[in-house]
Each structure stands twice: as structure tokens, then as C-alpha cells.
Design a protein around this motif. Structure first.
Motif, PDB file in Angstrom:
ATOM      1  N   ALA A 172       0.836  -1.205   0.000  1.00 31.51           N
ATOM      2  CA  ALA A 172       0.000   0.000   0.000  1.00 31.51           C
ATOM      3  C   ALA A 172       0.872   1.256   0.000  1.00 31.51           C
ATOM      4  CB  ALA A 172      -0.936  -0.005   1.207  1.00 31.51           C
ATOM      5  N   THR A 173       1.904   1.262   0.823  1.00 38.02           N
ATOM      6  CA  THR A 173       2.786   2.432   0.902  1.00 38.02           C
ATOM      7  C   THR A 173       3.519   2.659  -0.416  1.00 38.02           C
ATOM      8  OG1 THR A 173       3.069   2.087   3.285  1.00 38.02           O
ATOM      9  CG2 THR A 173       4.693   3.473   2.184  1.00 38.02           C
ATOM     10  N   LEU A 174       3.994   1.586  -1.051  1.00 42.96           N
ATOM     11  CA  LEU A 174       4.660   1.715  -2.344  1.00 42.96           C
ATOM     12  C   LEU A 174       3.738   2.323  -3.403  1.00 42.96           C
ATOM     13  CD1 LEU A 174       6.645  -1.656  -2.622  1.00 42.96           C
ATOM     14  CD2 LEU A 174       7.630   0.650  -2.518  1.00 42.96           C
ATOM     15  N   LEU A 175       2.435   2.041  -3.293  1.00 35.81           N
ATOM     16  CA  LEU A 175       1.474   2.544  -4.274  1.00 35.81           C
ATOM     17  C   LEU A 175       0.987   3.958  -3.946  1.00 35.81           C
ATOM     18  CD1 LEU A 175      -0.684  -0.673  -4.881  1.00 35.81           C
ATOM     19  CD2 LEU A 175       1.179   0.239  -6.286  1.00 35.81           C
ATOM     20  N   GLY A 176       1.483   4.534  -2.846  1.00 37.25           N
ATOM     21  CA  GLY A 176       1.098   5.896  -2.500  1.00 37.25           C
ATOM     22  C   GLY A 176      -0.092   6.006  -1.577  1.00 37.25           C
ATOM     23  N   TYR A 177      -0.494   4.881  -0.974  1.00 40.14           N
ATOM     24  CA  TYR A 177      -1.595   4.891  -0.009  1.00 40.14           C
ATOM     25  C   TYR A 177      -1.013   4.953   1.413  1.00 40.14           C
ATOM     26  CZ  TYR A 177      -3.958   3.298  -4.234  1.00 40.14           C
ATOM     27  OH  TYR A 177      -4.429   3.188  -5.522  1.00 40.14           O
ATOM     28  N   PRO A 178      -1.825   5.245   2.409  1.00 42.68           N
ATOM     29  CA  PRO A 178      -1.270   5.476   3.746  1.00 42.68           C
ATOM     30  C   PRO A 178      -0.608   4.274   4.410  1.00 42.68           C
ATOM     31  CG  PRO A 178      -3.373   6.579   3.536  1.00 42.68           C
ATOM     32  CD  PRO A 178      -3.228   5.715   2.323  1.00 42.68           C
ATOM     33  N   GLY A 179      -1.034   3.063   4.085  1.00 44.93           N
ATOM     34  CA  GLY A 179      -0.502   1.909   4.812  1.00 44.93           C
ATOM     35  C   GLY A 179      -1.079   1.853   6.217  1.00 44.93           C
ATOM     36  N   LYS A 180      -0.456   1.051   7.068  1.00 47.80           N
ATOM     37  CA  LYS A 180      -0.981   0.862   8.424  1.00 47.80           C
ATOM     38  C   LYS A 180      -0.844   2.145   9.230  1.00 47.80           C
ATOM     39  CE  LYS A 180      -0.413  -4.134   8.831  1.00 47.80           C
ATOM     40  NZ  LYS A 180      -1.860  -4.405   8.983  1.00 47.80           N
ATOM     41  N   MET A 181      -1.864   2.401  10.050  1.00 46.77           N
ATOM     42  CA  MET A 181      -1.894   3.629  10.836  1.00 46.77           C
ATOM     43  C   MET A 181      -2.289   3.332  12.276  1.00 46.77           C
ATOM     44  SD  MET A 181      -3.758   6.216   8.134  1.00 46.77           S
ATOM     45  CE  MET A 181      -3.562   7.598   9.273  1.00 46.77           C
ATOM     46  N   GLY A 182      -1.461   3.724  13.219  1.00 47.13           N
ATOM     47  CA  GLY A 182      -1.849   3.765  14.620  1.00 47.13           C
ATOM     48  C   GLY A 182      -1.703   2.498  15.419  1.00 47.13           C
ATOM     49  N   MET A 183      -1.558   1.338  14.757  1.00 44.64           N
ATOM     50  CA  MET A 183      -1.514   0.093  15.508  1.00 44.64           C
ATOM     51  C   MET A 183      -0.935  -0.975  14.603  1.00 44.64           C
ATOM     52  SD  MET A 183      -4.639  -1.849  17.555  1.00 44.64           S
ATOM     53  CE  MET A 183      -5.037  -0.396  18.534  1.00 44.64           C
ATOM     54  N   SER A 184      -0.676  -2.146  15.183  1.00 42.55           N
ATOM     55  CA  SER A 184      -0.312  -3.320  14.403  1.00 42.55           C
ATOM     56  C   SER A 184      -1.023  -4.514  15.016  1.00 42.55           C
ATOM     57  CB  SER A 184       1.202  -3.541  14.420  1.00 42.55           C
ATOM     58  OG  SER A 184       1.634  -3.900  15.725  1.00 42.55           O
ATOM     59  N   GLY A 185      -1.060  -5.610  14.269  1.00 51.39           N
ATOM     60  CA  GLY A 185      -1.754  -6.793  14.770  1.00 51.39           C
ATOM     61  C   GLY A 185      -1.194  -7.289  16.091  1.00 51.39           C
ATOM     62  N   GLY A 186       0.108  -7.089  16.312  1.00 50.52           N
ATOM     63  CA  GLY A 186       0.731  -7.544  17.545  1.00 50.52           C
ATOM     64  C   GLY A 186       0.299  -6.780  18.781  1.00 50.52           C
ATOM     65  N   LYS A 187      -0.353  -5.629  18.593  1.00 51.17           N
ATOM     66  CA  LYS A 187      -0.788  -4.805  19.718  1.00 51.17           C
ATOM     67  C   LYS A 187      -2.266  -4.982  20.058  1.00 51.17           C
ATOM     68  CE  LYS A 187       2.612  -1.185  18.670  1.00 51.17           C
ATOM     69  NZ  LYS A 187       2.799   0.233  18.272  1.00 51.17           N
ATOM     70  N   VAL A 188      -2.953  -5.850  19.306  1.00 49.30           N
ATOM     71  CA  VAL A 188      -4.404  -5.970  19.482  1.00 49.30           C
ATOM     72  C   VAL A 188      -4.759  -6.553  20.843  1.00 49.30           C
ATOM     73  CG1 VAL A 188      -6.478  -7.151  18.627  1.00 49.30           C
ATOM     74  CG2 VAL A 188      -4.913  -6.045  17.020  1.00 49.30           C
ATOM     75  N   TRP A 189      -4.033  -7.579  21.298  1.00 49.94           N
ATOM     76  CA  TRP A 189      -4.340  -8.174  22.605  1.00 49.94           C
ATOM     77  C   TRP A 189      -4.243  -7.135  23.717  1.00 49.94           C
ATOM     78  CZ3 TRP A 189      -6.503 -11.853  25.326  1.00 49.94           C
ATOM     79  CH2 TRP A 189      -6.122 -12.058  26.654  1.00 49.94           C
ATOM     80  N   GLU A 190      -3.157  -6.359  23.716  1.00 51.21           N
ATOM     81  CA  GLU A 190      -2.987  -5.353  24.755  1.00 51.21           C
ATOM     82  C   GLU A 190      -4.093  -4.305  24.693  1.00 51.21           C
ATOM     83  OE1 GLU A 190      -0.613  -6.455  22.780  1.00 51.21           O
ATOM     84  OE2 GLU A 190       0.861  -7.363  24.146  1.00 51.21           O
ATOM     85  N   ALA A 191      -4.470  -3.899  23.485  1.00 52.52           N
ATOM     86  CA  ALA A 191      -5.531  -2.898  23.336  1.00 52.52           C
ATOM     87  C   ALA A 191      -6.861  -3.429  23.849  1.00 52.52           C
ATOM     88  CB  ALA A 191      -5.659  -2.483  21.870  1.00 52.52           C
ATOM     89  N   VAL A 192      -7.180  -4.658  23.543  1.00 53.17           N
ATOM     90  CA  VAL A 192      -8.444  -5.248  24.009  1.00 53.17           C
ATOM     91  C   VAL A 192      -8.436  -5.375  25.523  1.00 53.17           C
ATOM     92  CG1 VAL A 192      -9.859  -7.345  23.992  1.00 53.17           C
ATOM     93  CG2 VAL A 192      -8.937  -6.437  21.851  1.00 53.17           C
ATOM     94  N   GLN A 193      -7.312  -5.807  26.097  1.00 56.71           N
ATOM     95  CA  GLN A 193      -7.211  -5.924  27.552  1.00 56.71           C
ATOM     96  C   GLN A 193      -7.346  -4.573  28.236  1.00 56.71           C
ATOM     97  OE1 GLN A 193      -7.855  -9.225  27.760  1.00 56.71           O
ATOM     98  NE2 GLN A 193      -6.601  -9.133  29.606  1.00 56.71           N
ATOM     99  N   ALA A 194      -6.932  -3.517  27.543  1.00 54.72           N
ATOM    100  CA  ALA A 194      -7.024  -2.164  28.097  1.00 54.72           C
ATOM    101  C   ALA A 194      -8.378  -1.515  27.834  1.00 54.72           C
ATOM    102  CB  ALA A 194      -5.912  -1.290  27.509  1.00 54.72           C
ATOM    103  N   GLY A 195      -9.309  -2.265  27.236  1.00 55.80           N
ATOM    104  CA  GLY A 195     -10.639  -1.725  26.962  1.00 55.80           C
ATOM    105  C   GLY A 195     -10.678  -0.792  25.762  1.00 55.80           C
ATOM    106  N   GLU A 196      -9.712  -0.947  24.850  1.00 53.38           N
ATOM    107  CA  GLU A 196      -9.623  -0.049  23.699  1.00 53.38           C
ATOM    108  C   GLU A 196     -10.053  -0.751  22.409  1.00 53.38           C
ATOM    109  OE1 GLU A 196      -5.558   1.160  23.832  1.00 53.38           O
ATOM    110  OE2 GLU A 196      -5.830   2.377  25.646  1.00 53.38           O
ATOM    111  N   LEU A 197     -11.188  -1.443  22.467  1.00 52.63           N
ATOM    112  CA  LEU A 197     -11.670  -2.156  21.293  1.00 52.63           C
ATOM    113  C   LEU A 197     -12.005  -1.193  20.154  1.00 52.63           C
ATOM    114  CD1 LEU A 197     -12.459  -4.779  19.912  1.00 52.63           C
ATOM    115  CD2 LEU A 197     -14.701  -4.635  21.037  1.00 52.63           C
TER     116      LEU A 197
END
Length: 263
Positions: A172-197
């Protein structure tokens, strides 16, 4: 055919982990997850759980279904349980029979959906049809890797060679689109545990936006869109984002247009 781009976010299935590993029922979810990840590291060198031990916490969609206009959303409400999210996904397949589009959906998202639908007893007749009920599905169904009723863009662009796979963020980034923003898949567990669904759902929505835009570029490469058609379709997406108003989509739009302006 309607096009429905989808993505899921998951966390370790601590209920299943307790059952399969025979862990002490008094352990907290965090302790169970840590045990699951430690055992996985020992056996495979990675925290990433086998696909049947993922629990779905978000399913996001980017689509233009039956000319309702392009939009991006996450299924259900944040308080809905996993079964409701999965039921809504397959209900959409039943209603619209869309072309599903994903990035690594064949290798991750769909197998996880299969296992979790099996666990929750969810029926999805049209999805599983391979011609028994609709003859057209004999020649183009969701289950055959080389049919296009489900297009796994990562798989197709890699020529079905795992060694050629590429991350969505980089393409996505190579094509000029924003790509991933604000988080990654590896941070999802911590976010859910923190109530940040909510933040997880927002992140998932930016992923399907990137995938949708890569899909449009893929359609240009296939000759299904002209350069003018691509520009028009991207313009429709931008207009939808402007009209949506949610902060994470405005941030995505700003990053995208900032890259356009700098080109």
C-alpha cells in the motif's frame, strides 16, 4: 458482482487455551494468554497462535453493495460477542453473494472464520456451496483457491508462491496509499485488555481501506479499469471518507492526500 473487502482482528482464545492445555481455572485471562504464547514460542519460535486458537474481536468491511455507495464499517457493535460478528459476516454473504477480497484471507482470515463458525454453530449455506444448490457455484465458489469469488490479493499477486508474499503495509505504501496507521496486529491483545476495542476496530477499518485501494490498482493492471476509471473510483472513496467524519478516516484521507500532493 458486489465487491466486499474484509479483514479480521483476533486475540488468543483463552477459553480454548484453558481447555486444551488443562490450565488452572483460577488463572486470569492475561496469565492464560502468557502461558499460551510461551508454549507457542517454545514449539514454533513465535507468539502467533495456531489458527484454531484465535478469537475474533473485529471484522471490518469496505464495500459498495447494491449501489448503496462506498462505505467502510465494522460489523456489529463493540459490545457484541464473537458469534454475532461472524453471523453478520456470513449473513452478508448470504444476502449479497459478493466477491470477497482480502489480503492473506485464504491463509488466515477465512480459516479462522471457519473454525470459529464451527465452534459457534453458525450456518452459512451460500458460502459453503460448491454447486450443490447453485450450479454457478460449481465453477466459481468461495472455497476453491483458484476461483475469484474470493480473491486473496496477497496470494494472487505472489503467483501462489509463499516465498513471494508481501506485507499489505509495504505494498500500500509503495502505491502511494497510507498503509498501516496507529496500531499493528501484535498490539491488538494489549488494546483489548485495556478496553480499547474501538481503536482496534478503527485500525481494522484502515486495513480494509488499504486493501480496497490495492484492489482498484489490481483492477487497472487486469484491464478492468482504465486510468480514468481508477481516478474516478479513488475519487469516490475520497468523497465517502470526507462525508464520514470519523477521526481515523479523516486521518487516513489526510495522509493519502498529503502523499498525492507531494508526488
Amino acid at each position: 458482482m458486489n465487491v466486499l473487502v474484509f479483514d479480521i482482528e483476533t486475540v488468543p482464545d483463552v477459553v480454548g487455551g484453558r481447555r486444551l492445555l488443562g490450565l488452572d481455572p483460577s488463572l486470569s485471562d492475561q496469565e492464560v494468554a502468557e502461558a499460551m504464547m510461551a508454549l507457542r514460542r517454545q514449539s514454533a519460535g513465535t507468539d502467533f497462535q495456531r489458527l484454531h486458537l484465535h478469537r475474533i474481536v473485529a471484522i471490518s468491511i469496505a464495500a459498495d453493495l447494491d449501489r448503496h455507495g462506498f462505505r467502510v464499517w465494522s460489523l456489529g457493535d463493540p459490545e457484541d460477542d464473537e458469534a454475532e460478528l461472524i453471523r453478520r459476516f456470513f449473513d452478508g454473504v448470504e444476502r449479497y453473494a459478493p466477491r470477497l477480497v482480502s489480503w492473506n484471507g485464504g491463509g488466515f482470515d477465512l480459516p479462522v472464520l471457519h473454525y470459529r463458525a464451527l465452534l459457534h454453530g453458525i450456518t452459512a449455506r451460500r458460502y459453503w456451496d460448491s454447486g450443490q444448490e447453485d450450479r454457478d457455484f460449481r465453477f466459481n465458489n468461495y472455497l476453491n483457491r483458484f476461483h475469484d469469488r474470493h480473491t486473496d490479493l496477497m496470494d494472487v499477486l505472489a503467483g501462489y508462491q509463499a516465498r513471494a508474499n508481501a506485507p499489505l503495509d509495504e505494498i500500500a505504501t509503495l502505491l502511494g496509499y497510507p498503509g498501516k496507521m496507529g496500531m499493528s496486529g501484535g498490539k491488538v491483545w494489549e488494546a483489548v485488555q485495556a478496553g480499547e476495542l474501538g481503536a482496534v476496530r478503527d485500525y481494522c477499518e484502515t486495513d480494509v481501506l488499504n486493501t480496497y485501494l490495492v484492489w482498484l490498482r489490481y483492477q487497472l493492471m487486469r484491464g478492468r479499469l482504465t486510468p480514468e476509471g481508477l481516478q474516478a473510483e479513488e475519487g469516490r472513496v475520497k468523497e465517502a471518507l470526507r462525508g464520514d467524519g470519523r477521526p481515523h478516516l479523516q486521518a487516513f484521507l489526510a495522509a493519502w492526500e498529503g502523499d498525492d500532493h507531494g508526488a
